[in-house]
Design a protein around this motif. Structure first.
Motif, PDB file in Angstrom:
ATOM      1  N   ASN A   1      -9.209  -4.375  10.238  1.00  0.00           N
ATOM      2  CA  ASN A   1     -10.183  -3.788   9.317  1.00  0.00           C
ATOM      3  C   ASN A   1     -10.728  -2.491   9.895  1.00  0.00           C
ATOM      4  N   GLN A   2     -11.120  -1.564   9.022  1.00  0.00           N
ATOM      5  CA  GLN A   2     -11.743  -0.319   9.441  1.00  0.00           C
ATOM      6  C   GLN A   2     -13.038  -0.111   8.654  1.00  0.00           C
ATOM      7  N   ILE A   3     -14.114   0.151   9.380  1.00  0.00           N
ATOM      8  CA  ILE A   3     -15.419   0.430   8.773  1.00  0.00           C
ATOM      9  C   ILE A   3     -15.863   1.775   9.319  1.00  0.00           C
ATOM     10  N   ILE A   4     -15.914   2.804   8.455  1.00  0.00           N
ATOM     11  CA  ILE A   4     -15.963   4.183   8.929  1.00  0.00           C
ATOM     12  C   ILE A   4     -17.088   4.951   8.259  1.00  0.00           C
ATOM     13  N   ASN A   5     -17.859   5.674   9.056  1.00  0.00           N
ATOM     14  CA  ASN A   5     -18.759   6.679   8.497  1.00  0.00           C
ATOM     15  C   ASN A   5     -18.058   8.030   8.570  1.00  0.00           C
TER      16      ASN A   5
ATOM     17  N   SER B   1     -21.396 -14.100  -3.419  1.00  0.00           N
ATOM     18  CA  SER B   1     -20.452 -14.121  -2.311  1.00  0.00           C
ATOM     19  C   SER B   1     -19.142 -13.467  -2.714  1.00  0.00           C
ATOM     20  N   VAL B   2     -18.576 -12.675  -1.795  1.00  0.00           N
ATOM     21  CA  VAL B   2     -17.324 -11.960  -2.075  1.00  0.00           C
ATOM     22  C   VAL B   2     -16.434 -12.002  -0.840  1.00  0.00           C
ATOM     23  N   ARG B   3     -15.133 -12.139  -1.091  1.00  0.00           N
ATOM     24  CA  ARG B   3     -14.126 -12.037  -0.030  1.00  0.00           C
ATOM     25  C   ARG B   3     -13.227 -10.838  -0.322  1.00  0.00           C
ATOM     26  N   LEU B   4     -12.937 -10.056   0.732  1.00  0.00           N
ATOM     27  CA  LEU B   4     -12.066  -8.895   0.622  1.00  0.00           C
ATOM     28  C   LEU B   4     -10.799  -9.106   1.449  1.00  0.00           C
ATOM     29  N   ASP B   5      -9.639  -8.786   0.852  1.00  0.00           N
ATOM     30  CA  ASP B   5      -8.369  -8.757   1.563  1.00  0.00           C
ATOM     31  C   ASP B   5      -7.624  -7.487   1.177  1.00  0.00           C
ATOM     32  N   ASN B   6      -7.169  -6.717   2.176  1.00  0.00           N
ATOM     33  CA  ASN B   6      -6.321  -5.536   1.935  1.00  0.00           C
ATOM     34  C   ASN B   6      -6.909  -4.616   0.869  1.00  0.00           C
ATOM     35  N   THR B   7      -8.207  -4.406   0.940  1.00  0.00           N
ATOM     36  CA  THR B   7      -8.918  -3.639  -0.085  1.00  0.00           C
ATOM     37  C   THR B   7      -9.506  -2.370   0.525  1.00  0.00           C
ATOM     38  N   THR B   8      -9.459  -1.277  -0.249  1.00  0.00           N
ATOM     39  CA  THR B   8      -9.977   0.020   0.180  1.00  0.00           C
ATOM     40  C   THR B   8     -11.127   0.421  -0.739  1.00  0.00           C
ATOM     41  N   ILE B   9     -12.285   0.703  -0.148  1.00  0.00           N
ATOM     42  CA  ILE B   9     -13.472   1.053  -0.920  1.00  0.00           C
ATOM     43  C   ILE B   9     -14.140   2.268  -0.292  1.00  0.00           C
ATOM     44  N   GLY B  10     -14.553   3.222  -1.122  1.00  0.00           N
ATOM     45  CA  GLY B  10     -15.368   4.304  -0.589  1.00  0.00           C
ATOM     46  C   GLY B  10     -15.055   5.682  -1.097  1.00  0.00           C
TER      47      GLY B  10
ATOM     48  N   ASN C   1      -8.262  -8.703  -3.753  1.00  0.00           N
ATOM     49  CA  ASN C   1      -7.065  -8.653  -2.928  1.00  0.00           C
ATOM     50  C   ASN C   1      -6.211  -7.452  -3.324  1.00  0.00           C
ATOM     51  N   ASN C   2      -5.942  -6.583  -2.355  1.00  0.00           N
ATOM     52  CA  ASN C   2      -5.139  -5.385  -2.586  1.00  0.00           C
ATOM     53  C   ASN C   2      -5.718  -4.540  -3.715  1.00  0.00           C
ATOM     54  N   ILE C   3      -6.988  -4.223  -3.581  1.00  0.00           N
ATOM     55  CA  ILE C   3      -7.723  -3.444  -4.577  1.00  0.00           C
ATOM     56  C   ILE C   3      -8.132  -2.106  -3.963  1.00  0.00           C
ATOM     57  N   THR C   4      -8.042  -1.048  -4.750  1.00  0.00           N
ATOM     58  CA  THR C   4      -8.573   0.255  -4.361  1.00  0.00           C
ATOM     59  C   THR C   4      -9.689   0.611  -5.332  1.00  0.00           C
ATOM     60  N   ILE C   5     -10.880   0.913  -4.791  1.00  0.00           N
ATOM     61  CA  ILE C   5     -12.027   1.274  -5.627  1.00  0.00           C
ATOM     62  C   ILE C   5     -12.401   2.723  -5.347  1.00  0.00           C
TER      63      ILE C   5
ATOM     64  N   ALA D   1      -9.036  -9.337   6.073  1.00  0.00           N
ATOM     65  CA  ALA D   1      -7.994  -8.656   6.845  1.00  0.00           C
ATOM     66  C   ALA D   1      -7.498  -7.432   6.084  1.00  0.00           C
ATOM     67  N   GLY D   2      -7.198  -6.377   6.836  1.00  0.00           N
ATOM     68  CA  GLY D   2      -6.546  -5.199   6.278  1.00  0.00           C
ATOM     69  C   GLY D   2      -7.397  -4.369   5.353  1.00  0.00           C
ATOM     70  N   ASN D   3      -8.728  -4.417   5.499  1.00  0.00           N
ATOM     71  CA  ASN D   3      -9.626  -3.686   4.608  1.00  0.00           C
ATOM     72  C   ASN D   3     -10.096  -2.380   5.246  1.00  0.00           C
TER      73      ASN D   3
END
Length: 393
Positions: A205-209, A145-154, A126-130, A174-176
């Motif tokens: 949510n945003q999933i972006i290449n 199993s993993v749940r993501l909330d308000n997290t930014t990865i990439g 929750n609210n994590i930036t990786i 939500a908000g990832n």
């Protein structure tokens, strides 16, 4: 598939209460001592509030639970991977919760993942930036199993920012934001392989290449994996997806309440191949290529589509239903033992090309108002059991 999603989500939501308390609490200040996190973990504390930037070695936990969080959510703490360490957090058969933190990798080109959950683990971020900091994956989930909330990865990931394998489950709540900046050919923002599942069920949510590498994707589902998107409420959008969606090897996707866009490399495809299926519900696509090959099926349920190309080959089936409209700038190609059918007031106003052993069907309420070109005598188009002169022999 829905029953599996529900079962996995119930298990994930209930794991905190099932574990009981079992916590040992500690508040640390890494601004005063950068090694304070490792000191606390080595002393047996497992629920730790963090301020400042901590330097971490390889944190490996098996059959245990761990919670790390910022002592001030408005001012997130951070954990930086120490040099020559394969991962920040490796959890096996355990439970991990992270809140209000920034995690950054450091072992360039060799780390497995910043966060790795393995073998019947549960995680909630929750609210994590990786930030991979030049390493491979941001989040790797295997048989867990993993749940993501308000997290930014990439950020700065060489390979897939989020990867699932061997029956893994990911709930994108939500908000990832998950972005593929990597250099791997056929890399994806979210890659799911070998019976894994992705459930996008929140909103915003945003999933972006955003990779410049050829043949890179926003979402890739392989080897009997699945994905669904659904709205969290009326008028809400589950996700904005930018880039190719690739579905292959007996995999499936059911997509609604999302917006699709081409990515910066102008990759425009929603590709379904090798006995896979794609169900698009209520979307309005523009500038897309929807392709089904090798015994795959695409169902397009409603929506008005512009400048969109449909291609069905090698035993593929295309089904257009519930008033689907393809405008005059769109086109349809059907060939090599494939077919397309129109139902419930659907219409194709663009060009239709029929090839060898192609077939088509439309009910009385549907129509093909665009030009039909038949490139083989065996190509036929039927209307409620009556052969039409759209493809005369």
């Amino acid at each position: 598939m829905n029953a599996n999603f529900t079962d996995l989500d119930n298990r994930l939501s209930g794991v905190e209460s099932a574990l009981g308390d079992g916590w040992r609490y500690k508040t640390i200040d890494c601004a005063a001592d950068s090694n304070a996190l490792m000191t606390a973990l080595n002393a047996g504390f497992n629920n730790i509030k963090i301020s400042g930037e901590c330097t971490a070695g390889d944190i490996y936990m098996e059959n245990q639970q761990l919670r790390l969080r910022s002592s001030d959510p408005s001012n997130p703490g951070s954990i930086k991977l120490a040099a020559n360490t394969p991962s920040i957090l490796f959890i096996r058969n355990g439970y991990l919760r992270l809140d209000d933190l920034t995690l950054a990798g450091a072992k360039v080109g060799e780390q497995e993942a910043v966060v790795y959950l393995d073998t019947h683990s549960f995680g909630r971020l929750n609210n994590i930036t990786i930030d991979c900091a030049g390493g491979d994956n941001g989040l790797f989930i295997r048989a867990s199993s993993v749940r993501l909330d308000n997290t930014t990865i990439g950020s700065n990931c060489v390979n897939d920012p989020v990867q699932l394998a061997d029956g893994a489950y990911l709930r994108v709540n939500a908000g990832n934001t998950i972005t593929n900046h990597g250099s791997r050919v056929e890399g994806a923002a979210i890659l799911a392989v070998r019976n894994s599942s992705v459930d996008v069920r929140g909103d915003n949510n945003q999933i972006i290449n955003n990779s410049s590498t050829e043949d890179s994707y926003a979402i890739a589902l392989y080897h009997n994996s699945s994905m669904r998107t659904r709205a969290a409420g009326s008028g809400k959008t589950a996700a904005i997806v930018k880039g190719i969606i690739d579905i292959s090897a007996s995999s499936s996707a059911s997509l609604q309440a999302f917006t699709w866009q081409p990515d910066n490399a102008s990759n425009k495809g929603l590709f379904t191949q090798v006995s896979s299926s794609l169900h698009i519900n209520g979307l309005n696509l523009s500038g897309a290529t929807i392709e089904a090959i090798e015994n795959s099926t695409v169902v397009i349920d409603g929506g008005s589509h512009t400048d969109t190309k449909l291609e069905f080959f090698d035993g593929a089936v295309g089904i257009l239903e519930n008033g689907v409209q393809f405008d005059s700038t769109s086109s349809v190609e059907v060939g090599r033992h494939s077919s397309v059918s129109l139902h419930d007031g659907s219409d194709i106003a663009g060009a239709v090309s029929m090839y060898t052993f192609a077939g088509g069907f439309m009910d009385d309420s549907s129509s093909v108002t665009g030009t039909v070109t038949c490139n083989a005598k065996v190509a036929e188009f039927w209307d409620d059991g009556e052969k039409k002169d759209l493809c005369p022999n």
